[in-house]
Design a protein around this motif. Structure first.
Motif, PDB file in Angstrom:
ATOM      1  N   UNK A 202       0.850  -1.190   0.000  1.00  0.00           N
ATOM      2  CA  UNK A 202       0.000   0.000   0.000  1.00  0.00           C
ATOM      3  C   UNK A 202       0.887   1.243   0.000  1.00  0.00           C
ATOM      4  N   UNK A 203       0.788   2.056  -1.044  1.00  0.00           N
ATOM      5  CA  UNK A 203       1.692   3.202  -1.191  1.00  0.00           C
ATOM      6  C   UNK A 203       1.010   4.539  -0.914  1.00  0.00           C
ATOM      7  N   UNK A 204      -0.327   4.573  -0.923  1.00  0.00           N
ATOM      8  CA  UNK A 204      -0.998   5.838  -0.638  1.00  0.00           C
ATOM      9  C   UNK A 204      -2.472   5.595  -0.345  1.00  0.00           C
ATOM     10  N   UNK A 205      -3.052   6.456   0.499  1.00  0.00           N
ATOM     11  CA  UNK A 205      -4.497   6.469   0.749  1.00  0.00           C
ATOM     12  C   UNK A 205      -4.961   7.899   0.531  1.00  0.00           C
ATOM     13  N   UNK A 206      -5.961   8.065  -0.317  1.00  0.00           N
ATOM     14  CA  UNK A 206      -6.454   9.400  -0.650  1.00  0.00           C
ATOM     15  C   UNK A 206      -7.955   9.479  -0.413  1.00  0.00           C
ATOM     16  N   UNK A 207      -8.440  10.702  -0.280  1.00  0.00           N
ATOM     17  CA  UNK A 207      -9.871  10.949  -0.139  1.00  0.00           C
ATOM     18  C   UNK A 207     -10.283  12.041  -1.108  1.00  0.00           C
ATOM     19  N   UNK A 208     -11.454  11.887  -1.685  1.00  0.00           N
ATOM     20  CA  UNK A 208     -12.002  12.938  -2.535  1.00  0.00           C
ATOM     21  C   UNK A 208     -13.512  12.996  -2.315  1.00  0.00           C
ATOM     22  N   UNK A 209     -14.077  14.168  -2.544  1.00  0.00           N
ATOM     23  CA  UNK A 209     -15.521  14.339  -2.442  1.00  0.00           C
ATOM     24  C   UNK A 209     -16.172  13.951  -3.758  1.00  0.00           C
ATOM     25  N   UNK A 210     -17.385  13.436  -3.681  1.00  0.00           N
ATOM     26  CA  UNK A 210     -18.126  13.026  -4.862  1.00  0.00           C
ATOM     27  C   UNK A 210     -18.996  14.170  -5.368  1.00  0.00           C
ATOM     28  N   UNK A 211     -19.472  14.037  -6.606  1.00  0.00           N
ATOM     29  CA  UNK A 211     -20.389  15.046  -7.136  1.00  0.00           C
ATOM     30  C   UNK A 211     -21.671  15.068  -6.316  1.00  0.00           C
TER      31      UNK A 211
END
Length: 401
Positions: A202-211
């Motif tokens: 596991x090299x990264x964990x990201x978060x983004x908001x949805x439409x």
């Protein structure tokens, strides 16, 4: 179908985080929730140790309860109560606008945080080496909490460690995310020894908001022996309308993990011998059963379309699973992603008020018995026992490398 919303109570006091949406943990939208029975006349009798010995107090309390529950309010009073309900409705409208503006503000700042998250990923992977100025500022972050002697000892050890790493040519920060996840008490419980081998990639964990109202978590992996996906995703959706000033959690969607042959960590293979009681012949039977693994996180529990399919006990159990799944998603979004280095170093345990005892009890299975003659099962027929674990709806495909 109208569905009730159940608030998830956040009992922990947490440090402020950059993307905490909503401010209070979103309620869960569920149709399987225990209801409080209506107060009946038989329930109006009050028996407490303080009131039982005081007939006058008992009479007054019963009279008050009777007037509140059994008798209608005067028309003039009821009119004023309706006026208060109007004011409350206008207040709720403002609360909804407040949450919407907070969400917009958090989306804005997430984009401002993103360059730092990207630089963090480059440091972890070894693509970027921090400058002397960045290192010096980083050393001062926890300086106030350290004693001079401890700092001197730490500096000496760091120097020795750096010399060893230069000799070994270690790139980046190995097993950064695995270490961070194992520091979190609840998440670490779901990580098996086999999971650890996969999570090393596991090299990264990201978060983004949805439409639509909600957020998505992305787990990026380097090439590994377990699955072909380069990114695993998990998305949490809120209802599109704000209820009572809060976003209401509606459902979650995981993704399909493309496991390599013989590497599926979500199932285990049970092997046993069976003996036909008439012919006395034996055969070896294998079947796959669900396994406890961190990667079940990407296959979230779902509500059945027909509420009549579940009895009360099953419904309560499903609600508990839905709540636990949502809370883990919030832990990633609010704590682990923005403060990953604190979980890697263990500092997060100093300011996070993790409960020592879990609300859930572990149910450990006994070790698999040896395949000897004493373990043979009687088999009356030659039916095929190669049962497969029940599968739900097909999850969305994950991104491929």
């Amino acid at each position: 179908m109208d569905q009730q919303a159940v608030d998830i109570k956040n009992k922990k006091v947490t440090a402020p985080t950059p993307q905490n949406t909503p401010i209070n943990t979103a309620p869960i939208n569920s149709q399987f929730n225990p209801t409080i029975p209506a107060i009946t006349e038989e329930m109006e009798t009050i028996t407490t140790s303080g009131a039982a010995g005081n007939p006058a107090l008992m009479s007054m309390l019963q009279g008050k309860l009777g007037s509140l529950m059994g008798e209608p309010l005067p028309a003039s009073v009821q009119r004023r109560v309706n006026g208060l309900k109007y004011l409350q409705s206008k207040h709720s409208e403002l609360e909804g606008k407040f949450q919407e503006e907070v969400l917009a503000l958090e989306k804005k700042y997430l984009e401002l945080y993103r360059p730092y998250y990207e630089k963090r990923a480059e440091v972890i992977s070894g693509k970027y080496e921090p400058t002397p100025e960045e290192v010096a500022i980083g050393e001062k972050v926890d300086e106030e909490d350290d004693e001079e002697e401890e700092k001197a000892e730490k500096t000496e050890k760091d120097d020795e460690k750096m010399e060893e790493e230069e000799e070994e040519k270690v790139a980046g920060i190995p097993e950064f995310w695995l270490t961070a996840l194992k520091t979190h008490p609840q998440i670490s419980e779901s990580i098996s020894e086999e999971d650890s081998e996969a999570l090393k990639h596991l090299v990264d964990i990201r978060m983004k908001y949805l439409e639509k109202p909600g957020f998505s978590l992305e787990f990026e992996f380097s090439e590994n022996e377990f699955f072909t996906n380069s990114i695993l995703t998990k998305s949490y959706y809120y209802q599109e309308t704000v209820t009572g000033g809060d976003f209401v959690y509606d459902h979650a969607k995981g993704c399909q993990i493309e496991w390599k042959e013989g590497k599926d960590l979500t199932v285990t293979v049970e092997t046993k011998k069976q003996r036909h009681k008439n012919t006395n012949k034996t055969r070896v039977v294998k079947r796959t059963v669900p396994a406890e693994t961190f990667f079940n996180f990407f296959n979230p529990p779902v509500l059945p379309e027909d509420s009549e399919e579940l009895d009360e006990e099953e419904a309560e159990g499903l609600d508990a699973k839905l709540e636990a799944d949502y809370e883990i998603g919030e832990e990633f979004k609010e704590k682990i992603i923005p403060r990953a280095v604190d979980y890697f170093t263990g500092k997060a345990l100093e300011y996070e008020d993790f409960e020592e005892e879990s609300d859930f009890e572990d149910d450990f299975l006994s070790e698999e018995d040896d395949l000897d003659e004493d373990d043979l099962d009687e088999d009356d027929d030659d039916e095929d026992d190669d049962a497969q674990p029940a599968k739900g709806e097909n999850a969305p495909e994950c991104k491929q490398s």
